[in-house]
Design an enzyme around this catalytic site. Structure first.
Site, PDB file in Angstrom:
ATOM      1  N   TYR A   2       0.843  -1.203   0.000  1.00  0.00           N
ATOM      2  CA  TYR A   2       0.000   0.000   0.000  1.00  0.00           C
ATOM      3  C   TYR A   2       0.877   1.251   0.000  1.00  0.00           C
ATOM      4  O   TYR A   2       0.664   2.189  -0.775  1.00  0.00           O
ATOM      5  CB  TYR A   2      -0.915  -0.029   1.225  1.00  0.00           C
ATOM      6  CG  TYR A   2      -1.875   1.131   1.316  1.00  0.00           C
ATOM      7  CD1 TYR A   2      -2.969   1.220   0.464  1.00  0.00           C
ATOM      8  CD2 TYR A   2      -1.690   2.143   2.268  1.00  0.00           C
ATOM      9  CE1 TYR A   2      -3.860   2.286   0.543  1.00  0.00           C
ATOM     10  CE2 TYR A   2      -2.573   3.208   2.357  1.00  0.00           C
ATOM     11  CZ  TYR A   2      -3.662   3.277   1.505  1.00  0.00           C
ATOM     12  OH  TYR A   2      -4.537   4.333   1.587  1.00  0.00           O
ATOM     13  N   LYS A  19       1.247   4.302  -2.796  1.00  0.00           N
ATOM     14  CA  LYS A  19       0.931   5.692  -2.473  1.00  0.00           C
ATOM     15  C   LYS A  19       2.174   6.583  -2.588  1.00  0.00           C
ATOM     16  O   LYS A  19       2.072   7.750  -2.956  1.00  0.00           O
ATOM     17  CB  LYS A  19       0.309   5.779  -1.074  1.00  0.00           C
ATOM     18  CG  LYS A  19      -1.072   5.112  -0.967  1.00  0.00           C
ATOM     19  CD  LYS A  19      -2.111   5.759  -1.879  1.00  0.00           C
ATOM     20  CE  LYS A  19      -3.526   5.232  -1.619  1.00  0.00           C
ATOM     21  NZ  LYS A  19      -4.540   5.873  -2.470  1.00  0.00           N
TER      22      LYS A  19
HETATM   23  N1  LIG Z   1     -10.131   6.037   4.760  1.00  0.00           N
HETATM   24  C1  LIG Z   1      -8.919   6.426   5.121  1.00  0.00           C
HETATM   25  O1  LIG Z   1      -8.574   6.534   6.309  1.00  0.00           O
HETATM   26  C2  LIG Z   1      -7.904   6.800   4.067  1.00  0.00           C
HETATM   27  C3  LIG Z   1      -6.702   7.362   4.469  1.00  0.00           C
HETATM   28  C4  LIG Z   1      -5.776   7.716   3.514  1.00  0.00           C
HETATM   29  C5  LIG Z   1      -6.036   7.526   2.178  1.00  0.00           C
HETATM   30  N2  LIG Z   1      -7.196   6.965   1.798  1.00  0.00           N
HETATM   31  C6  LIG Z   1      -7.416   6.767   0.369  1.00  0.00           C
HETATM   32  O2  LIG Z   1      -8.642   7.379   0.023  1.00  0.00           O
HETATM   33  C7  LIG Z   1      -9.229   6.689  -1.074  1.00  0.00           C
HETATM   34  C8  LIG Z   1     -10.656   6.290  -0.712  1.00  0.00           C
HETATM   35  O3  LIG Z   1     -10.638   5.526   0.458  1.00  0.00           O
HETATM   36  P1  LIG Z   1     -11.942   5.223   1.309  1.00  0.00           P
HETATM   37  O4  LIG Z   1     -11.505   5.089   2.714  1.00  0.00           O
HETATM   38  O5  LIG Z   1     -12.996   6.194   0.965  1.00  0.00           O
HETATM   39  O6  LIG Z   1     -12.253   3.733   0.782  1.00  0.00           O
HETATM   40  P2  LIG Z   1     -13.610   3.004   0.361  1.00  0.00           P
HETATM   41  O7  LIG Z   1     -14.773   3.526   1.113  1.00  0.00           O
HETATM   42  O8  LIG Z   1     -13.288   1.544   0.430  1.00  0.00           O
HETATM   43  O9  LIG Z   1     -13.761   3.452  -1.152  1.00  0.00           O
HETATM   44  C9  LIG Z   1     -12.940   2.943  -2.153  1.00  0.00           C
HETATM   45  C10 LIG Z   1     -13.577   3.265  -3.476  1.00  0.00           C
HETATM   46  O10 LIG Z   1     -12.744   2.765  -4.518  1.00  0.00           O
HETATM   47  C11 LIG Z   1     -13.557   2.022  -5.430  1.00  0.00           C
HETATM   48  N3  LIG Z   1     -12.804   0.947  -6.065  1.00  0.00           N
HETATM   49  C12 LIG Z   1     -12.090  -0.033  -5.459  1.00  0.00           C
HETATM   50  N4  LIG Z   1     -11.568  -0.861  -6.361  1.00  0.00           N
HETATM   51  C13 LIG Z   1     -11.973  -0.400  -7.583  1.00  0.00           C
HETATM   52  C14 LIG Z   1     -11.782  -0.841  -8.921  1.00  0.00           C
HETATM   53  N5  LIG Z   1     -11.054  -1.944  -9.203  1.00  0.00           N
HETATM   54  N6  LIG Z   1     -12.347  -0.154  -9.932  1.00  0.00           N
HETATM   55  C15 LIG Z   1     -13.092   0.953  -9.660  1.00  0.00           C
HETATM   56  N7  LIG Z   1     -13.292   1.430  -8.426  1.00  0.00           N
HETATM   57  C16 LIG Z   1     -12.751   0.751  -7.397  1.00  0.00           C
HETATM   58  C17 LIG Z   1     -14.694   1.457  -4.572  1.00  0.00           C
HETATM   59  O11 LIG Z   1     -15.842   1.231  -5.358  1.00  0.00           O
HETATM   60  P3  LIG Z   1     -16.371  -0.200  -5.857  1.00  0.00           P
HETATM   61  O12 LIG Z   1     -16.059  -1.203  -4.793  1.00  0.00           O
HETATM   62  O13 LIG Z   1     -17.826   0.040  -6.087  1.00  0.00           O
HETATM   63  O14 LIG Z   1     -15.617  -0.445  -7.133  1.00  0.00           O
HETATM   64  C18 LIG Z   1     -14.964   2.613  -3.626  1.00  0.00           C
HETATM   65  O15 LIG Z   1     -15.835   3.544  -4.210  1.00  0.00           O
HETATM   66  C19 LIG Z   1      -8.313   5.496  -1.366  1.00  0.00           C
HETATM   67  O16 LIG Z   1      -7.443   5.811  -2.428  1.00  0.00           O
HETATM   68  C20 LIG Z   1      -7.548   5.323  -0.074  1.00  0.00           C
HETATM   69  O17 LIG Z   1      -6.304   4.714  -0.269  1.00  0.00           O
HETATM   70  C21 LIG Z   1      -8.143   6.588   2.712  1.00  0.00           C
END
Ligand SMILES: NC(=O)c1ccc[n+]([C@@H]2O[C@H](COP(=O)([O-])OP(=O)(O)OC[C@H]3O[C@@H](n4cnc5c(N)ncnc54)[C@H](OP(=O)(O)O)[C@@H]3O)[C@@H](O)[C@H]2O)c1
Length: 163
Positions: free
Chosen positions: A148, A152
């Site tokens: 991961y 990133k």
């Molecule tokens: N939450 C945190 O604490 C955090 C912290 C730092 C960074 N981030 C980053 O923020 C971003 C969003 O995270 P989140 O926490 O909101 O996660 P999340 O709720 O799991 O959302 C992830 C999104 O990515 C989509 N996705 C996953 N695989 C995909 C694929 N193969 N094709 C198309 N879409 C895909 C999912 O949609 P489907 O499953 O419908 O495809 C979902 O809409 C990510 O890049 C993550 O690394 C999150």
């Protein structure tokens, strides 16, 4: 002319929240991208309408298909939010290259490929913006989430260079 904003990962979490926030702004049209179409359709109804594109961003044809839909329905793109991403934890000795490859595919390669496909539209719509959602893991690495973190870090480095 309305501003057109495309958000990947719009079916949940940060992507859905980002789409909701943009939808509150006047003269803004949303393009919602993720795999779970029903969730995108529900969000579209909630925010009063949007273009929904169900796509697996790691699929080879996804970027060109998305670009074709945006070109045909909107003819422009002002903001690209590359939010879709995921992490599969595991130490390298157990999870190995397969985990690194899967993570790079979604968190880095897919962003680069989609950006490349949409670049002509973004340039034509300038001044336009690309927002890449990385993580603190893209600046600081910890044990157990190396794949991961690598994805990133790559995204941060590429984004810094683009800017
Ligand atoms: N939450 C945190 O604490 C955090 C912290 C730092 C960074 N981030 C980053 O923020 C971003 C969003 O995270 P989140 O926490 O909101 O996660 P999340 O709720 O799991 O959302 C992830 C999104 O990515 C989509 N996705 C996953 N695989 C995909 C694929 N193969 N094709 C198309 N879409 C895909 C999912 O949609 P489907 O499953 O419908 O495809 C979902 O809409 C990510 O890049 C993550 O690394 C999150």
């Amino acid at each position: 002319m309305p501003r057109v904003v495309l958000v990947t990962g719009a079916s949940s979490g940060i992507g859905a929240a980002t789409a909701r926030r943009f939808a509150e702004m006047s003269r803004t049209e949303l393009v919602l991208v993720a795999r779970r179409e029903a969730r995108l359709e529900a969000l579209s109804r909630e925010i009063g309408g949007a273009t929904v594109i169900a796509a697996d961003l790691t699929a080879p044809e996804a970027p060109s298909r998305i670009a074709a839909v945006v070109e045909q329905r909107h003819g422009r793109l002002d903001v690209l939010v590359n939010d879709a991403g995921a992490g599969w934890g595991g130490r390298f000795a157990e999870a190995g290259w397969a985990n690194v490859a899967q993570t790079m595919d979604l968190n880095f390669n897919a962003q680069v490929r989609l950006t490349e496909a949409l670049l002509p539209l973004l340039r034509r719509s300038a001044p336009s913006s690309i927002v890449n959602v990385s993580s603190t893991a893209g600046r600081v690495a910890r044990a157990g989430v190396g794949a991961y973190s690598a994805s990133k870090f790559a995204l941060c480095g590429w984004t810094d260079a683009l800017r």
